[in-house]
Motif scaffolding. Structure first.
Motif, PDB file in Angstrom:
ATOM      1  N   VAL A  19     -23.555  40.713 -16.927  1.00  0.00           N
ATOM      2  CA  VAL A  19     -24.800  40.988 -16.193  1.00  0.00           C
ATOM      3  C   VAL A  19     -24.552  40.847 -14.691  1.00  0.00           C
ATOM      4  N   LEU A  20     -23.898  39.767 -14.343  1.00  0.00           N
ATOM      5  CA  LEU A  20     -23.733  39.448 -12.911  1.00  0.00           C
ATOM      6  C   LEU A  20     -22.792  40.416 -12.201  1.00  0.00           C
ATOM      7  N   ALA A  21     -21.850  40.976 -12.951  1.00  0.00           N
ATOM      8  CA  ALA A  21     -20.858  41.875 -12.335  1.00  0.00           C
ATOM      9  C   ALA A  21     -21.536  43.041 -11.622  1.00  0.00           C
ATOM     10  N   GLY A  22     -22.718  43.434 -12.108  1.00  0.00           N
ATOM     11  CA  GLY A  22     -23.422  44.561 -11.496  1.00  0.00           C
ATOM     12  C   GLY A  22     -24.289  44.156 -10.307  1.00  0.00           C
ATOM     13  N   ARG A  23     -24.278  42.902  -9.949  1.00  0.00           N
ATOM     14  CA  ARG A  23     -25.180  42.453  -8.882  1.00  0.00           C
ATOM     15  C   ARG A  23     -24.393  42.167  -7.602  1.00  0.00           C
ATOM     16  N   HIS A  24     -25.024  42.488  -6.498  1.00  0.00           N
ATOM     17  CA  HIS A  24     -24.377  42.335  -5.203  1.00  0.00           C
ATOM     18  C   HIS A  24     -24.829  41.032  -4.548  1.00  0.00           C
ATOM     19  N   GLU A  27     -28.157  41.075  -3.019  1.00  0.00           N
ATOM     20  CA  GLU A  27     -29.310  40.824  -3.898  1.00  0.00           C
ATOM     21  C   GLU A  27     -29.434  39.337  -4.213  1.00  0.00           C
ATOM     22  N   LEU A  28     -28.283  38.706  -4.480  1.00  0.00           N
ATOM     23  CA  LEU A  28     -28.345  37.285  -4.851  1.00  0.00           C
ATOM     24  C   LEU A  28     -28.957  36.471  -3.714  1.00  0.00           C
ATOM     25  N   PHE A  29     -28.630  36.836  -2.495  1.00  0.00           N
ATOM     26  CA  PHE A  29     -29.216  36.124  -1.350  1.00  0.00           C
ATOM     27  C   PHE A  29     -30.696  36.481  -1.203  1.00  0.00           C
ATOM     28  N   ALA A  30     -31.039  37.735  -1.406  1.00  0.00           N
ATOM     29  CA  ALA A  30     -32.435  38.155  -1.239  1.00  0.00           C
ATOM     30  C   ALA A  30     -33.322  37.486  -2.288  1.00  0.00           C
ATOM     31  N   ASP A  31     -32.780  37.319  -3.485  1.00  0.00           N
ATOM     32  CA  ASP A  31     -33.563  36.750  -4.590  1.00  0.00           C
ATOM     33  C   ASP A  31     -33.780  35.257  -4.465  1.00  0.00           C
ATOM     34  N   VAL A  41     -22.159  21.650  -0.432  1.00  0.00           N
ATOM     35  CA  VAL A  41     -21.913  20.263  -0.858  1.00  0.00           C
ATOM     36  C   VAL A  41     -21.029  19.587   0.186  1.00  0.00           C
ATOM     37  N   THR A  42     -21.181  18.286   0.266  1.00  0.00           N
ATOM     38  CA  THR A  42     -20.271  17.543   1.134  1.00  0.00           C
ATOM     39  C   THR A  42     -19.518  16.524   0.283  1.00  0.00           C
ATOM     40  N   ALA A  43     -18.305  16.257   0.726  1.00  0.00           N
ATOM     41  CA  ALA A  43     -17.489  15.214   0.104  1.00  0.00           C
ATOM     42  C   ALA A  43     -16.749  14.553   1.248  1.00  0.00           C
ATOM     43  N   GLY A  44     -17.137  13.336   1.569  1.00  0.00           N
ATOM     44  CA  GLY A  44     -16.534  12.676   2.730  1.00  0.00           C
ATOM     45  C   GLY A  44     -16.746  13.530   3.966  1.00  0.00           C
ATOM     46  N   ASP A  45     -15.651  13.883   4.635  1.00  0.00           N
ATOM     47  CA  ASP A  45     -15.741  14.667   5.874  1.00  0.00           C
ATOM     48  C   ASP A  45     -15.724  16.177   5.630  1.00  0.00           C
ATOM     49  N   LEU A  46     -15.643  16.574   4.392  1.00  0.00           N
ATOM     50  CA  LEU A  46     -15.541  18.011   4.091  1.00  0.00           C
ATOM     51  C   LEU A  46     -16.913  18.566   3.718  1.00  0.00           C
ATOM     52  N   ARG A  47     -17.189  19.745   4.251  1.00  0.00           N
ATOM     53  CA  ARG A  47     -18.431  20.421   3.907  1.00  0.00           C
ATOM     54  C   ARG A  47     -18.039  21.770   3.330  1.00  0.00           C
ATOM     55  N   LEU A  48     -18.547  22.052   2.154  1.00  0.00           N
ATOM     56  CA  LEU A  48     -18.230  23.328   1.489  1.00  0.00           C
ATOM     57  C   LEU A  48     -19.497  24.148   1.327  1.00  0.00           C
ATOM     58  N   ASP A  49     -19.455  25.368   1.843  1.00  0.00           N
ATOM     59  CA  ASP A  49     -20.520  26.343   1.564  1.00  0.00           C
ATOM     60  C   ASP A  49     -19.946  27.321   0.545  1.00  0.00           C
ATOM     61  N   TYR A  50     -20.488  27.283  -0.663  1.00  0.00           N
ATOM     62  CA  TYR A  50     -19.990  28.227  -1.673  1.00  0.00           C
ATOM     63  C   TYR A  50     -21.056  29.256  -2.053  1.00  0.00           C
ATOM     64  N   SER A  51     -22.041  29.412  -1.145  1.00  0.00           N
ATOM     65  CA  SER A  51     -23.127  30.355  -1.456  1.00  0.00           C
ATOM     66  C   SER A  51     -22.651  31.807  -1.465  1.00  0.00           C
ATOM     67  N   LYS A  52     -21.510  32.083  -0.800  1.00  0.00           N
ATOM     68  CA  LYS A  52     -21.030  33.475  -0.784  1.00  0.00           C
ATOM     69  C   LYS A  52     -20.159  33.752  -2.004  1.00  0.00           C
ATOM     70  N   HIS A  53     -20.438  33.081  -3.089  1.00  0.00           N
ATOM     71  CA  HIS A  53     -19.730  33.370  -4.343  1.00  0.00           C
ATOM     72  C   HIS A  53     -20.646  34.137  -5.287  1.00  0.00           C
ATOM     73  N   ARG A  54     -20.009  34.850  -6.172  1.00  0.00           N
ATOM     74  CA  ARG A  54     -20.786  35.693  -7.095  1.00  0.00           C
ATOM     75  C   ARG A  54     -21.273  34.837  -8.261  1.00  0.00           C
ATOM     76  N   VAL A  55     -22.142  33.935  -7.905  1.00  0.00           N
ATOM     77  CA  VAL A  55     -22.699  33.001  -8.890  1.00  0.00           C
ATOM     78  C   VAL A  55     -24.189  32.806  -8.619  1.00  0.00           C
ATOM     79  N   THR A  56     -24.886  32.406  -9.675  1.00  0.00           N
ATOM     80  CA  THR A  56     -26.288  31.983  -9.559  1.00  0.00           C
ATOM     81  C   THR A  56     -26.366  30.560 -10.106  1.00  0.00           C
ATOM     82  N   ALA A  57     -27.555  30.011 -10.062  1.00  0.00           N
ATOM     83  CA  ALA A  57     -27.744  28.673 -10.638  1.00  0.00           C
ATOM     84  C   ALA A  57     -27.324  28.681 -12.107  1.00  0.00           C
TER      85      ALA A  57
END
Ligand SMILES: O=P(O)(O)OC[C@H]1O[C@H](O)[C@H](O)[C@@H](O)[C@@H]1O
Length: 547
Positions: A19-24, A27-31, A41-57
């Protein structure tokens, strides 16, 4: 044992991917306006933004369920507590013990591991302190200004990468060089301008049986003795790091000048222990301990954080997601820091020697694809080379972007700090990769119709962005620990032993068998195979030897 690919969690992910393979990503950001906040997420001094991944909740829920199915929580505890999870070698896997805080006990196989670790660290710090203070002198009484680490694989890449990353913290006027390759160009070039009276060699080898290292060390010893004119100089200019005292003594290095480690530290997981000696001499014991604290912060996070907010778990699961459900072959690692130029090479050993396996820990063939191919170059250089393929190629290449807010240098040109330009490039790339540019947008700019398809930027190309305030010993330690645990997460899902490396053995043995055939006066035989035998003859001919 049933394979993970037969689990309902695996099937659920496969269905979800369809299902997700067909979504851009557009769209995931717009939705989902809350996406960025939830996917940071943060871990100690590291901050990770993984929102630009082809994933949803939902993807994350399913991936976490897969991790639970693979028993990840229990496996993490098994590693930290010293169970023999390296099954093919029947060993514990305790690189995390190398950064235990003093006083935190850990007994494994009847051995007080924590006490052993701190005893070595204290000896290293004492020795490093003496070299740094000019109290440990060479044979002629002069202080040491250059440390040459002779090692290969895990006995080279870790300290070499970390020294390059942290050379600004080298505050005692001592620099390091690293010799690894058996190509004589390496050692000959590195020795050429050195002052033997002020050079200390650290011969680093877990086994002390590695051809490259022992050969280079012999060349270095001869170079030193020839120049200082006395065999006795060796004991002032050579120290060893190894698990094998017998072989160190056989080589002629006083074991009083040997720093040990243990079979439960894999070579590629070892530079936060004695293999880091050259680095410690350069940056000092205190900075080295700060680096260990950075490792430890991520260890604690990995052990305690819920999977949904656990940085190594999330990054490992994303690796599995693209490898096994999108057919991705590789992962690019793109540090926007010149100092991390060797980080991708370091990660290649860490990840690919660990997870490049096609049998499971129980010996059965794997079903899933394993072992991402890691590669990369520092930004912005890569942008002018291979990013074309990342943006418009036919392959999906997930990428990790790593950036730092605080530079070491602050030149500005036309009112803009160079470092801000560097960071602007990092951010622009991740945005362009994710969101691209449509044909309509390109046409609207007046682009001729025939050119429009060439300029379309498809986007939907996933990236992680790791942002850190500054590259310091501590944050470097955290970054390395992060990837160590990413490897562990992936290896656990795939059910493989991430801690052996049997695949490197055959070639080594065959090289030793072939060496005499290259130099011999005897007619070359037909071994080991017709193609190789013909190449042996061709080499002998080109080298002016008898064929
Ligand atoms: O440290 P050493 O025993 O010399 O080993 C050096 C390297 O060589 C081996 O072939 C392994 O593939 C590596 O994992 C190891 O780091």
């Amino acid at each position: 044992m049933a394979d993970i690919t037969e689990s309902p969690e695996w099937s659920a992910l496969a269905e979800h991917q369809a299902v997700l393979a067909g979504r851009h990503l557009r769209e995931l950001f717009a939705d989902d306006p809350g996406r960025v906040g939830r996917m940071t997420v943060t871990a100690g001094d590291l901050r990770l933004d993984y929102s630009k991944h082809r994933v949803t909740a939902e993807t994350l829920r399913l991936l976490v369920a897969l991790a639970e199915r693979a028993g990840l929580r229990g496996r993490i505890e098994a590693m930290f507590s010293g169970e023999h999870i390296n099954v093919s070698e029947d060993r514990a896997v305790l690189h995390t013990a190398l950064r235990l805080p003093p006083g935190e006990a850990l007994t494994v196989d009847g051995q007080d591991v924590s006490a052993d670790v701190h005893a070595v660290l204290d000896r290293m710090a004492e020795f490093a302190g003496r070299v740094r203070a000019g109290e440990w002198t060479g044979f002629t009484g002069k202080s040491i200004t250059t440390v040459v680490n002779i090692g290969i694989g895990g006995s080279d890449l870790g300290p070499a990468m970390a020294y390059e990353a942290l050379h600004d913290y080298a505050d005692a006027g001592i620099s390091c060089r690293f010799v690894s390759n058996i190509d004589p160009a390496d050692i000959v070039g590195k020795l050429a301008d050195l002052d033997p009276e002020r050079t200390l060699f650290v011969v680093a080898s877990k086994t002390f049986g590695t051809l490259e290292t022992l050969t280079n060390a012999k060349v270095a010893r001869r170079w030193l003795v020839e120049r200082l004119g006395d065999d006795k100089a060796v004991s002032r200019h050579f120290v060893a790091v190894s698990t094998n005292a017998e072989r160190v003594a056989e080589f002629g290095i006083d074991t009083a000048n040997m720093f040990g480690f243990w079979d439960w530290v894999g070579g590629r997981y070892s530079f936060d222990g004695a293999i880091g000696l050259a680095l410690m001499i350069a940056i000092g014991g205190e900075a080295f301990r700060e680096m260990l604290a950075g490792f430890r912060e991520i260890d604690e996070h990995f052990r305690a954080a819920p999977f949904e907010a656990n940085m190594p778990v999330l990054m490992g699961l994303l690796g599995v997601w693209y490898t096994d459900f999108f057919g991705a072959q590789t992962r690019a690692v793109l540090p926007y820091s010149q100092r991390l130029a060797r980080f991708p090479a370091y990660l290649q050993q860490l990840t690919m020697e660990s997870n490049g396996k096609s049998v499971r820990a129980d010996g059965a063939p794997v079903v899933a694809q394993t072992g991402e191919i890691f590669w990369g170059e520092p930004g912005t250089n890569g942008q002018h080379a291979f990013y074309q393929l990342l943006h418009q190629g036919t392959r999906l290449v997930p990428a990790d972007f790593i950036g730092f807010a605080e530079p070491f240098e602050e030149p500005a040109v036309d009112g803009t700090a160079m470092h801000d330009l560097l960071t602007a490039n990092l951010l622009a790339q991740t945005s362009a990769l994710a969101f691209g540019k449509t044909a309509e947008e390109i046409a609207a700019e007046g682009t001729p119709a025939a050119v429009v398809p060439h300029k379309v930027m498809p986007g939907n190309r996933p990236t992680s962005t790791i942002l850190v305030r500054k590259l310091t010993p501590k944050t470097l330690g955290s970054l390395v620990a992060l990837y160590e645990h990413v490897v562990f997460v992936e290896g656990t899902i795939w059910g493989i032993d991430s801690f052996d490396q049997w695949g490197v053995e055959l070639g080594k043995v065959m090289a030793m068998d072939l060496a005499p055939a290259l130099t011999s006066d005897e007619p070359p035989g037909e071994t080991p195979d017709p193609s190789t035998a013909a190449l042996v003859r061709a080499y002998r001919e080109l080298r002016g030897r008898r064929v």
